[in-house]
Design a protein around this motif. Structure first.
Motif, mmCIF file in Angstrom:
data_model
loop_
_atom_site.group_PDB
_atom_site.id
_atom_site.type_symbol
_atom_site.label_atom_id
_atom_site.label_comp_id
_atom_site.label_asym_id
_atom_site.label_seq_id
_atom_site.Cartn_x
_atom_site.Cartn_y
_atom_site.Cartn_z
ATOM 1 N N ALA A 163 0.826 -1.230 -0.126
ATOM 2 C CA ALA A 163 0.115 -0.091 -0.062
ATOM 3 C C ALA A 163 0.907 1.246 -0.128
ATOM 4 O O ALA A 163 0.638 2.299 -0.742
ATOM 5 C CB ALA A 163 -0.969 -0.030 1.246
ATOM 6 N N LEU A 186 2.328 1.444 -3.329
ATOM 7 C CA LEU A 186 1.527 2.158 -4.326
ATOM 8 C C LEU A 186 1.387 3.670 -4.058
ATOM 9 O O LEU A 186 1.255 4.434 -5.213
ATOM 10 C CB LEU A 186 -0.150 1.511 -4.153
ATOM 11 C CG LEU A 186 -1.086 1.509 -5.198
ATOM 12 C CD1 LEU A 186 -0.449 0.804 -6.430
ATOM 13 C CD2 LEU A 186 -2.316 0.745 -4.721
ATOM 14 N N SER A 187 1.208 4.219 -3.115
ATOM 15 C CA SER A 187 1.067 5.501 -2.655
ATOM 16 C C SER A 187 2.339 6.162 -3.339
ATOM 17 O O SER A 187 2.158 7.392 -3.774
ATOM 18 C CB SER A 187 0.942 5.637 -1.144
ATOM 19 O OG SER A 187 -0.247 5.378 -0.783
ATOM 20 N N ASN A 224 -8.136 -2.674 -2.394
ATOM 21 C CA ASN A 224 -7.569 -1.597 -2.140
ATOM 22 C C ASN A 224 -6.722 -1.225 -3.420
ATOM 23 O O ASN A 224 -6.438 -0.060 -3.812
ATOM 24 C CB ASN A 224 -6.734 -1.475 -0.925
ATOM 25 C CG ASN A 224 -5.622 -2.071 -0.924
ATOM 26 O OD1 ASN A 224 -5.493 -3.550 -1.229
ATOM 27 N ND2 ASN A 224 -4.229 -1.561 -1.077
ATOM 28 N N TYR A 255 -7.462 1.843 -6.249
ATOM 29 C CA TYR A 255 -6.606 3.128 -6.095
ATOM 30 C C TYR A 255 -6.612 3.976 -7.450
ATOM 31 O O TYR A 255 -6.876 5.204 -7.140
ATOM 32 C CB TYR A 255 -5.079 2.315 -6.117
ATOM 33 C CG TYR A 255 -4.322 3.542 -5.832
ATOM 34 C CD1 TYR A 255 -4.144 3.994 -4.307
ATOM 35 C CD2 TYR A 255 -3.475 4.342 -6.652
ATOM 36 C CE1 TYR A 255 -3.069 5.324 -4.203
ATOM 37 C CE2 TYR A 255 -2.652 5.210 -6.385
ATOM 38 C CZ TYR A 255 -2.537 5.858 -5.167
ATOM 39 O OH TYR A 255 -1.668 6.849 -5.088
#
Length: 313
Positions: free
Chosen positions: A74, A77-78, A97, A101
């Motif tokens: 996560a 990904l950010s 998630n 996204y």
């Protein structure tokens, strides 16, 4: 078209068709996520997946997470902040998630004419089932298994002599071209999203060892289709009278008739001609005998691997 950031997720050769098409179209693939390196061959040499090799050759950052679940991916990904994620044979199910996204969604290249042949082995199953056509679909992913809205599809004929290898390459190339065009339509707001009709869907389960057993009591066409659908990997197989494994790489229908029992070797002239359940014979052309290398069936016969009158089981 605006310059969006694309994260590509894929692993085998099939995915490389799509990755290359995106890059050759000038699209901005900023990073690649692929499966971890795995041991291959007799020496169990740690080998990178084809997508990693291609991406690194083009100077693209590659990430190989053990899992897509949890805070670590996560956070990645950010950090990457993709506007679109494109998935082609990545090999793992994407968690919600990840799917939710990117602004332009997760776009998947699937090797069938959806809603037919959802699942892990669409190309193989279409050939094994004796279909005259298959296809490729570009779809927007959701949390279901290949259930997302379709954006583009193309029907692809299956020739009588096509096998898994030839269809893999056809579908890979056509799908990649369709993907590059579709991505531009999505970004420009020109894409049309079509719901799948679940009533028309079927499931293409992963190929298991039990699926590879040749049953000569079936028709010559059915046996031929199984051989084609599993060639060059994992290969359909039978056993010689001495109990040794015999994998079949290629065969052809002869159109000849026989009254011999199914599985009986009718002739060894130019190959291994075997009686099938519908009375037609099938000629095995190339084989992989147990403990040996790939060879023409004629060479196998000369080595006394099988003879007329033998029964393959």
């Amino acid at each position: 078209m605006q310059d969006i950031k694309i994260l590509f997720m894929g692993t085998p050769d099939f995915a490389n068709f799509s990755l290359c098409a995106l890059l050759d179209a000038g699209l901005n693939v900023t990073a690649v996520v692929t499966q971890p390196d795995k041991p291959r061959g007799r020496g169990y040499t740690l080998t990178p997946p084809p997508v990693k090799v291609e991406a690194q050759s083009r100077g693209i950052a590659v990430y190989q997470p053990q899992t897509l679940k949890g805070e670590e991916f996560a956070a990645l990904l950010s950090e990457l902040a993709p506007d679109m994620i494109i998935v082609a044979a990545y090999g793992k199910i994407l968690p919600k998630n990840v799917i939710d996204y990117p602004k332009f969604g997760c776009i998947n290249v699937h090797g069938s004419y959806l809603p037919q042949y959802r699942g892990a082995a669409p190309m193989q199953r279409a050939i094994i089932d004796g279909n005259e056509n298959t296809g490729v679909t570009i779809m927007k992913m959701d949390v279901g298994l290949d259930t997302g809205d379709m954006i583009a599809r193309e029907l692809i004929p299956i020739g009588e002599d096509d096998n898994f290898e030839t269809m893999h390459d056809k579908i890979g190339k056509i799908g990649a071209e369709l993907l590059a065009k579709t991505v531009k339509k999505i970004v420009d707001g020109e894409a049309v999203y079509e719901k799948q009709n679940d009533a028309e869907a079927n499931y293409a389960a992963k190929i298991e060892k039990a699926d590879c057993v040749l049953d000569f009591s079936k028709s010559a066409k059915q046996v031929h289709d199984l051989v084609r659908g599993l060639s060059p990997i994992p290969l359909a197989f039978t056993h010689t009278p001495d109990g040794k494994l015999l994998k079949v790489i290629s065969a052809k229908r002869t159109g000849k008739r026989t009254e011999k029992a199914a599985g009986t070797v009718v002739s060894t002239d130019g190959g291994i001609e075997v009686a099938c359940g519908d009375g037609e014979t099938l000629k095995i052309l190339r084989v992989l005998p147990e403990g040996r290398s790939k060879m023409d069936a004629e060479a196998f016969v000369r080595g006394r691997g099988v003879a007329a009158g033998d029964v393959l089981s």
